[in-house]
Design an enzyme around this catalytic site. Structure first.
Site, PDB file in Angstrom:
ATOM      1  N   GLY A 241      80.695 103.116 -85.952  1.00 43.33           N
ATOM      2  CA  GLY A 241      81.460 103.900 -87.074  1.00 43.33           C
ATOM      3  C   GLY A 241      83.027 103.568 -86.986  1.00 43.33           C
ATOM      4  O   GLY A 241      83.459 103.299 -85.474  1.00 43.33           O
TER       5      GLY A 241
ATOM      6  N   ASP B 254      91.837 106.211 -91.594  1.00 42.08           N
ATOM      7  CA  ASP B 254      92.569 107.508 -92.294  1.00 42.08           C
ATOM      8  C   ASP B 254      93.519 107.152 -93.085  1.00 42.08           C
ATOM      9  O   ASP B 254      94.490 106.547 -92.718  1.00 42.08           O
ATOM     10  CB  ASP B 254      92.873 108.365 -91.190  1.00 42.08           C
ATOM     11  CG  ASP B 254      91.721 108.913 -90.373  1.00 42.08           C
ATOM     12  OD1 ASP B 254      90.424 108.603 -90.879  1.00 42.08           O
ATOM     13  OD2 ASP B 254      91.890 109.415 -89.201  1.00 42.08           O
TER      14      ASP B 254
ATOM     15  N   GLY C 259      92.829 113.638 -95.062  1.00 43.09           N
ATOM     16  CA  GLY C 259      93.000 112.177 -94.585  1.00 43.09           C
ATOM     17  C   GLY C 259      91.775 111.331 -94.317  1.00 43.09           C
ATOM     18  O   GLY C 259      91.877 110.457 -93.861  1.00 43.09           O
TER      19      GLY C 259
ATOM     20  N   TYR D 127      85.677 108.693 -94.759  1.00 42.88           N
ATOM     21  CA  TYR D 127      84.863 109.174 -93.542  1.00 42.88           C
ATOM     22  C   TYR D 127      83.880 110.325 -93.859  1.00 42.88           C
ATOM     23  O   TYR D 127      82.910 110.178 -93.486  1.00 42.88           O
ATOM     24  CB  TYR D 127      85.917 109.152 -92.173  1.00 42.88           C
ATOM     25  CG  TYR D 127      85.265 109.317 -91.142  1.00 42.88           C
ATOM     26  CD1 TYR D 127      84.713 108.248 -90.388  1.00 42.88           C
ATOM     27  CD2 TYR D 127      84.942 110.771 -90.384  1.00 42.88           C
ATOM     28  CE1 TYR D 127      84.259 108.404 -89.129  1.00 42.88           C
ATOM     29  CE2 TYR D 127      84.505 110.813 -89.091  1.00 42.88           C
ATOM     30  CZ  TYR D 127      83.994 109.544 -88.701  1.00 42.88           C
ATOM     31  OH  TYR D 127      83.678 109.897 -87.094  1.00 42.88           O
TER      32      TYR D 127
END
Ligand code: CAA
Length: 241
Positions: free
Chosen positions: A85, A89, A144, A148
């Site tokens: 992963g 951000d 942010g 994700y």
């Protein structure tokens, strides 16, 4: 024969702790990485674990890479840990399409790519253990991290759907949702921002990669056959889903 396990993002951070634990538990382990050659080489040198380089966001690369692992190890992959992963951000009003796409591809599409390549042999073999690494931020959201959080929440839905498809075939599919863990990924967060986050963790510290690896080790064991479609959190009490 030892079960063959593939760990993506397996040469650094949580993935490297998982790869080490699985090797110690007797699995034949392949660690997949993409970015950092030097770290991967050092990991291989130290652990003796086989390293493979490909982009888990690329479907054809996953197919070819897993064919190579199967050939090298002389058998089908029975344990898959989708851990790879990345973060990119940015607040949404500053996020670029590239930042969005990179995270979705690496963190979510990778689960499809990797699982697609192993699922048929697992079904035929009547055994499989898949663990997808999600995140506390896929459960609770995080400013942010729209990219994700979306990818990691997607991982949870993917996990549950695939668990239903495969439950009768001896295959379990589970998710682990780590909290903030002491890895390079978390170290990238600005110090003042991270201090505020740590202040919100009831146990008062970041997690250790091996504390997450222990959960994965348990879920992939033969004995964990009755656990499927589950999300196991390990986050120091920061979020209780
Ligand atoms: N909630 C609401 N608003 C917030 C906020 C929050 N938590 N954090 C910042 N903001 C606001 C700020 O107040 C600011 O608003 P104003 O302009 O109105 O004052 C605005 O957002 C911009 O803030 P910044 O100046 O900090 O913006 P930036 O562009 O410099 O930084 C950021 C944005 C990069 C997202 C930074 O805030 C950040 O790093 N946040 C932490 C994100 C995070 O937790 N990432 C986890 C990485 S580790 C990981 O993902 C592993 C895992 O699974 C847990």
């Amino acid at each position: 024969m030892n079960r063959i396990a593939v760990v993506t993002g397996g040469t650094r951070g949580i993935g490297s702790a998982v790869a080490r634990r699985l090797k110690e538990s007797g699995y034949a382990v392949a660690a997949v990485y993409h970015g950092n050659d030097a770290a991967a080489a050092a990991f291989q040198h130290e652990t003796g674990i086989g390293i493979y380089k490909w982009d888990v966001g690329n479907y054809e690369a996953c197919e070819a890479g897993l064919r190579g692992v199967t050939k090298d190890f002389g058998g089908a992959v029975e344990v898959l840990v989708n851990n790879a992963g990345i973060t990119r951000d940015a607040m949404l009003h500053k996020m670029t399409p590239t930042q969005w796409q990179q995270v979705i591809e690496t963190d979510l599409t990778s689960c499809f790519n990797m699982c697609r390549a192993v699922i048929e042999p697992m079904r035929e073999g009547g055994f499989g253990r898949i663990v997808n690494v999600s995140s506390i931020n896929g459960q609770k959201g995080q400013a942010g991290q729209t990219n994700y959080a979306a990818a990691k929440a997607g991982v949870l839905g993917f996990t549950k759907a695939l668990a239903l498809e495969t439950a009768a075939k001896g295959i379990t599919v589970n998710a682990v949702a780590p909290g903030y863990t002491a890895t390079e990924m978390v170290a990238e967060v600005a110090e003042n921002v991270l201090a505020k986050i740590v202040a919100q963790i009831p146990v008062g510290r970041l997690g250790q990669a091996d504390e997450i690896a222990r959960v994965v080790q348990f879920l992939v064991s033969d004995e964990a056959a009755f656990i499927t479609g589950a999300t196991i959190t390990a986050n120091g009490g920061q979020y209780m889903a």
